[in-house]
Design a protein around this motif. Structure first.
Motif, short mmCIF file in Angstrom:
data_model
loop_
_atom_site.label_atom_id
_atom_site.label_comp_id
_atom_site.label_asym_id
_atom_site.label_seq_id
_atom_site.Cartn_x
_atom_site.Cartn_y
_atom_site.Cartn_z
N ALA A 9 0.84 -1.19 0.00
CA ALA A 9 0.00 0.00 0.00
C ALA A 9 0.87 1.24 0.00
CB ALA A 9 -0.92 0.00 1.22
N GLY A 10 1.97 1.24 0.76
CA GLY A 10 2.89 2.37 0.76
C GLY A 10 3.46 2.60 -0.61
N ARG A 11 3.87 1.52 -1.24
CA ARG A 11 4.46 1.63 -2.58
C ARG A 11 3.41 2.16 -3.56
NH1 ARG A 11 9.02 2.89 -4.81
NH2 ARG A 11 8.94 2.40 -7.02
N GLU A 13 0.90 4.14 -2.95
CA GLU A 13 0.74 5.58 -2.77
C GLU A 13 1.91 6.35 -3.38
OE1 GLU A 13 -1.65 7.74 -1.89
OE2 GLU A 13 -2.68 5.83 -2.22
N THR A 14 3.12 5.82 -3.20
CA THR A 14 4.30 6.48 -3.73
C THR A 14 4.24 6.57 -5.25
OG1 THR A 14 5.59 5.69 -1.87
CG2 THR A 14 6.83 6.38 -3.80
N VAL A 15 3.90 5.44 -5.88
CA VAL A 15 3.84 5.41 -7.34
C VAL A 15 2.73 6.33 -7.84
CG1 VAL A 15 3.34 3.94 -9.33
CG2 VAL A 15 4.91 3.16 -7.56
N LEU A 17 1.53 9.01 -6.39
CA LEU A 17 1.95 10.40 -6.24
C LEU A 17 2.93 10.78 -7.36
CD1 LEU A 17 1.89 13.01 -4.60
CD2 LEU A 17 3.78 12.12 -3.24
N GLY A 18 3.84 9.85 -7.66
CA GLY A 18 4.78 10.11 -8.75
C GLY A 18 4.05 10.33 -10.06
N ALA A 21 2.35 13.73 -10.13
CA ALA A 21 3.32 14.81 -10.39
C ALA A 21 3.67 14.83 -11.87
CB ALA A 21 4.57 14.61 -9.53
N PHE A 22 3.85 13.65 -12.45
CA PHE A 22 4.19 13.57 -13.86
C PHE A 22 3.05 14.13 -14.72
CE2 PHE A 22 4.35 11.20 -17.92
CZ PHE A 22 5.57 11.69 -18.37
N ALA A 24 0.85 16.36 -13.82
CA ALA A 24 0.83 17.82 -13.68
C ALA A 24 1.80 18.42 -14.69
CB ALA A 24 1.22 18.23 -12.26
N SER A 25 2.95 17.78 -14.82
CA SER A 25 3.95 18.23 -15.78
C SER A 25 3.42 18.11 -17.21
CB SER A 25 5.21 17.39 -15.59
OG SER A 25 6.29 17.97 -16.25
N MET A 28 1.03 20.85 -18.12
CA MET A 28 1.72 22.09 -18.47
C MET A 28 2.34 21.98 -19.86
SD MET A 28 1.13 24.11 -16.03
CE MET A 28 2.24 25.50 -16.19
N PHE A 29 2.73 20.76 -20.24
CA PHE A 29 3.31 20.53 -21.56
C PHE A 29 2.31 20.91 -22.66
CE2 PHE A 29 4.48 17.48 -25.01
CZ PHE A 29 5.74 17.97 -25.26
N PHE A 30 1.04 20.58 -22.45
CA PHE A 30 0.03 20.96 -23.43
C PHE A 30 -0.37 22.43 -23.31
CE2 PHE A 30 -0.43 16.40 -23.87
CZ PHE A 30 -0.72 16.25 -25.21
N LEU B 167 10.30 15.51 -10.04
CA LEU B 167 9.27 14.54 -9.64
C LEU B 167 9.79 13.61 -8.55
CD1 LEU B 167 7.35 12.54 -12.36
CD2 LEU B 167 8.27 11.37 -10.40
N VAL B 171 8.22 13.39 -4.64
CA VAL B 171 7.69 12.16 -4.06
C VAL B 171 8.55 11.71 -2.89
CG1 VAL B 171 7.10 9.76 -4.54
CG2 VAL B 171 6.69 11.51 -6.28
N ARG B 175 7.08 11.19 0.79
CA ARG B 175 6.82 9.82 1.20
C ARG B 175 7.90 9.17 2.06
NH1 ARG B 175 2.32 7.83 1.42
NH2 ARG B 175 3.17 5.76 0.99
N VAL B 201 8.93 20.74 -12.28
CA VAL B 201 7.87 19.90 -12.83
C VAL B 201 6.85 20.74 -13.61
CG1 VAL B 201 5.87 18.51 -12.13
CG2 VAL B 201 8.12 18.02 -11.19
N PRO B 205 8.03 21.76 -18.67
CA PRO B 205 7.27 21.29 -19.83
C PRO B 205 6.82 22.43 -20.74
CG PRO B 205 6.01 21.02 -17.80
CD PRO B 205 7.41 21.32 -17.40
#
Ligand SMILES: [Cu+2]
Lengths: 205, 528
Positions: A9-11, A13-15, A17-18, A21-22, A24-25, A28-30, B167, B171, B175, B201, B205
């Motif tokens: 479960a921790g992993r 959440e970490t993935v 969140l990553g 964040a990606f 969100a990036s 902004m790219f578009f 990024l 994280v 975390r 981040v 872009p």
């Protein structure tokens, strides 16, 4: 019912969140394309409106439906993965990727027609030059092409996930599935924004 | 327990490592290389400007030189410098983590950076680019005959290394903090990197897409930015500066983070106003997104937009000043020692203040008309980027050198280098303020004879500055083999990174880390 442990479960959440964040990036790219679209629509309204009425409303609508269905399949895959239903998850992923491919084929056909109708900006552009018309099509081709690249990556990721699910012996790779799902939905959402921008707004009477 | 440096020593193991400490070192080697390439371009520029006539290189070559200098220094040195080297190495140590959240992504970002860097160098070797680092359109898309596409694509590509690093940091900081290490116990270095990561981040872009649009316009000769084809060059400037102003904070916020660790350590006091420092960092990052228009006051923007951007730019001075006051207040009544890292940090405060205050000149609408496109601008941003960011980077390198390498650097030489950097820097760039104020435009390879005296001073300063950069390269390399072995905590620092061995073991800490009190009080300094 779920087999995930605390650490998993921790992993997860970490993935997740990553991936957020990606995304969100990515959003902004578009961003510059959205700004470029707004700029064209405000400063060259006539040519811009004429050009956006040249897009194929029916194919665009069909593709929207296809992509939304693919997202449903993806959402189902992610939900089912919590129940460890390996076969069903695999099928959903395959359906999702297949719908993505159909979207791309229709998009290629659309581009092909637009190319044949001389709607690609350049010396033999079919519409009124020196208005917003060629500018619209620069935005249109750039945005749809970049979206298609994202979708292609998404199809690759989804097929990779399908293979992993297909071959996995233990519990399903939940974090990776969630991340793939988020990415797919993002690609879908981008289209849901592009569709009204490029096909719909200028068609209002 | 073996140190991370002795574990997996072959070249192959280094190039496939996912240890954040080793990736940091890979970054350090690569950016040092790019720093000296970019520096070499600056040397030729300063040599050319020693005389009013354009006699050393032709105008075209000169354009390519300052473009190369700018592109390499901004994207291949300054942006990755502190985050990718010091941040990469220290963030997991400072929060008591085993590694970053995504170690393989971390290595991937180094390779992406490297490929982008090699692509840029390739473009420069093919004949270079003459657009300036800003790639202004429609010159870059319609008129320049230089190798724009490959360099622009390399910058685009390198952007993803920034995004992945940012990024990863976000994280990781969310975390992987040790139990008990709450947000307001984080070192300011970590806060600074958190804010920087948000900018990386969200802003990178936009630059990436802008680079793509340049390539589209140039390849297909369609109008996006070219007014002749229905585009708008202002659109480009808005997009470019939407990234490139926050990019200044990508360079400066981590520098502030470094200084905020060095100052309290060598003043032997707790940082003054910790919470305000953290808020100021976030405030600068946020405001930094809203001021890009101050680069366009003379580009034909509306008066009201100009006034808004000017006002917002002045607002950035508030959190910046809070930081300067708090560093100064930290020094007050401290028992200060002037070790080399402290010299760099104090230099940072002075130079950053000058750079920041002259930034206000440029943010003032009326004054900007007089000063824009002159050497005043060049001097201003070098005070921020070199006097600020590079000084802090070098300060940080010295400060954490014992931790990273397990060796002490030679203190006397390091102080000499810090002093040379400070004096060389001021001699190089202070005359440029005067030149700009007197009206010397930037980016010309020849100039009116009355500007020569100040230009000669500037070139003389650059030669001192160059020695200030070469010296550390020599004695730091020397110390790797002959330096005194470093203890775990040579400076009596209070951060978690000083609680582990020098150099740290592969796992960073031998026991799981739990934080009970404020990080800066872990050493038992007492309650806040
Ligand atoms: Cu700025």
């Amino acid at each position: 019912m779920s087999l995930t442990t605390i650490d998993d479960a921790g992993r997860l959440e970490t993935v997740r969140l990553g991936m957020w964040a990606f995304l969100a990036s990515e959003l902004m790219f578009f961003g510059p394309l959205l700004l470029g679209w707004a700029y064209g629509r405000i400063s060259m309204p006539d040519g811009f409106a004429w050009a956006s009425r040249q897009t194929d409303l029916w194919l665009g609508t069909l593709n929207t439906a296809i992509l939304l269905s693919s997202s449903a399949a993806m959402a189902l895959a992610v939900q089912l993965s919590a129940l460890q239903l390996k076969r069903q998850v695999g099928r959903c992923l395959l359906a999702c990727a297949a719908l993505g491919v159909v979207f791309l084929l229709i998009k290629f056909y659309e581009w092909h027609r637009e190319w044949a109708e001389h709607l690609f900006p350049g010396p033999d552009f079919a519409g009124p030059a020196h208005t917003g018309a060629p500018y619209f099509f620069v935005v249109y081709f750039s945005a749809t092409f970049l979206h298609a690249i994202h979708l292609t990556i998404g199809i690759g990721v989804t097929l990779t996930m399908w293979r992993r699910v297909h071959k996995s012996l233990g519990p399903l790779p939940q974090p990776a599935l969630h991340a793939a799902g988020l990415y797919w939905h993002f690609v879908d959402v981008v289209w849901v924004a592009l569709f009204p921008m490029l096909y719909l707004v200028e068609r209002t009477p | 327990m073996s140190s991370y440096l002795t574990e997996g020593p072959t070249l192959r193991q280094w190039l496939t490592t996912t240890d954040h400490k080793k990736v940091a070192i890979l970054y350090a080697i690569a950016i040092t290389l790019f720093f000296f390439i970019g520096g070499a371009a600056a040397v030729i520029i300063r040599l050319e400007l020693a005389t009013p006539q354009g006699d050393l290189v032709p105008a075209q070559t000169y354009n390519e030189l300052f473009t190369a200098h700018g592109v390499i220094m901004v994207w291949f040195f300054l942006i990755p410098s502190i985050p990718s080297v010091l941040g990469n190495f220290l963030i997991p140590l400072m929060i008591g983590a085993r590694d970053l959240a995504f170690p393989r992504l971390n290595l991937a970002s180094w390779y992406i950076y490297l490929i982008g860097g090699v692509g840029t160098l390739w473009g420069m070797l093919l004949g270079g680019v003459d657009t300036g680092w800003t790639f202004y359109t429609p010159f870059s898309t319609m008129f320049s005959n230089s190798h724009v596409i490959i360099v622009v694509l390399s910058v685009f590509f390198t952007g993803f290394s920034s995004i992945l690093t940012g990024l990863n940091f976000i994280v990781t900081i969310h975390r992987l903090r040790a139990p008990g290490l709450t947000w307001f116990k984080l070192p300011l270095f970590v806060w600074a990197h958190y804010a920087t990561s948000i900018i990386l981040v969200l802003a990178t872009p936009v630059l990436a897409m802008t680079m793509v649009l340049i390539v589209i316009e140039r390849l297909f000769q369609v109008g996006i930015f070219d007014p002749a084809l229905g585009g708008d060059p202002l659109l480009f400037q808005h997009l470019f500066w939407f990234y490139s102003h926050p990019a200044v904070y990508i360079m400066v916020l981590p520098a502030m983070g470094v200084v905020s660790e060095i100052i309290p350590t060598f003043a032997r006091r707790k940082i003054f106003g910790y919470r305000f420092m953290a808020y100021a960092i976030m405030g600068i990052a946020l405001l930094g997104f809203l001021v890009w228009g101050h680069h366009m006051f003379t580009s034909g923007m509306s008066m009201y937009a100009g006034m808004t951007f000017s006002l917002l730019s002045f607002f950035v001075a508030v959190p910046s000043a809070i930081k300067v006051f708090n560093w100064t207040a930290t020094l007050y009544k401290g028992s200060i020692t002037f070790d080399a890292p402290m010299l760099y940090a104090l230099g940072f405060i002075g130079l950053f203040t000058i750079g920041g205050l002259t930034g206000l000149f440029l943010a003032a609408l009326a004054l900007d008309v007089h000063l824009t496109h002159t050497y005043f601008v060049v001097a201003h941003f070098h005070y921020i980027m070199v006097g600020g960011a590079v000084a802090a980077y070098l300060g940080g390198i010295h400060f954490w050198w014992p931790k990273v390498t397990g060796r002490m650097y030679p203190e006397m030489w390091a102080r000499v280098a810090a002093a040379m950097l400070f004096f060389g820097f001021n001699l190089t760039f202070f005359p440029q303020y005067l030149l700009g104020y007197e009206g010397m435009p930037r980016r010309y390879h020849s100039y009116a004879p009355e500007y020569q005296l100040l230009n000669v001073l500037s070139s003389a300063g650059a030669s001192i500055l160059a020695i200030g950069y070469l010296l550390p390269l020599c004695y730091l390399a020397w110390s790797l083999f002959y330096g005194r072995h470093a203890p775990s905590n040579p400076w009596e620092g209070r951060g978690l990174e000083w609680k582990t061995l020098s150099p740290p073991p592969v796992e960073n800490f031998s026991n799981p880390v739990v934080v009970h009190s404020h990080v800066h009080e872990v050493a038992g300094e007492g309650a806040a």
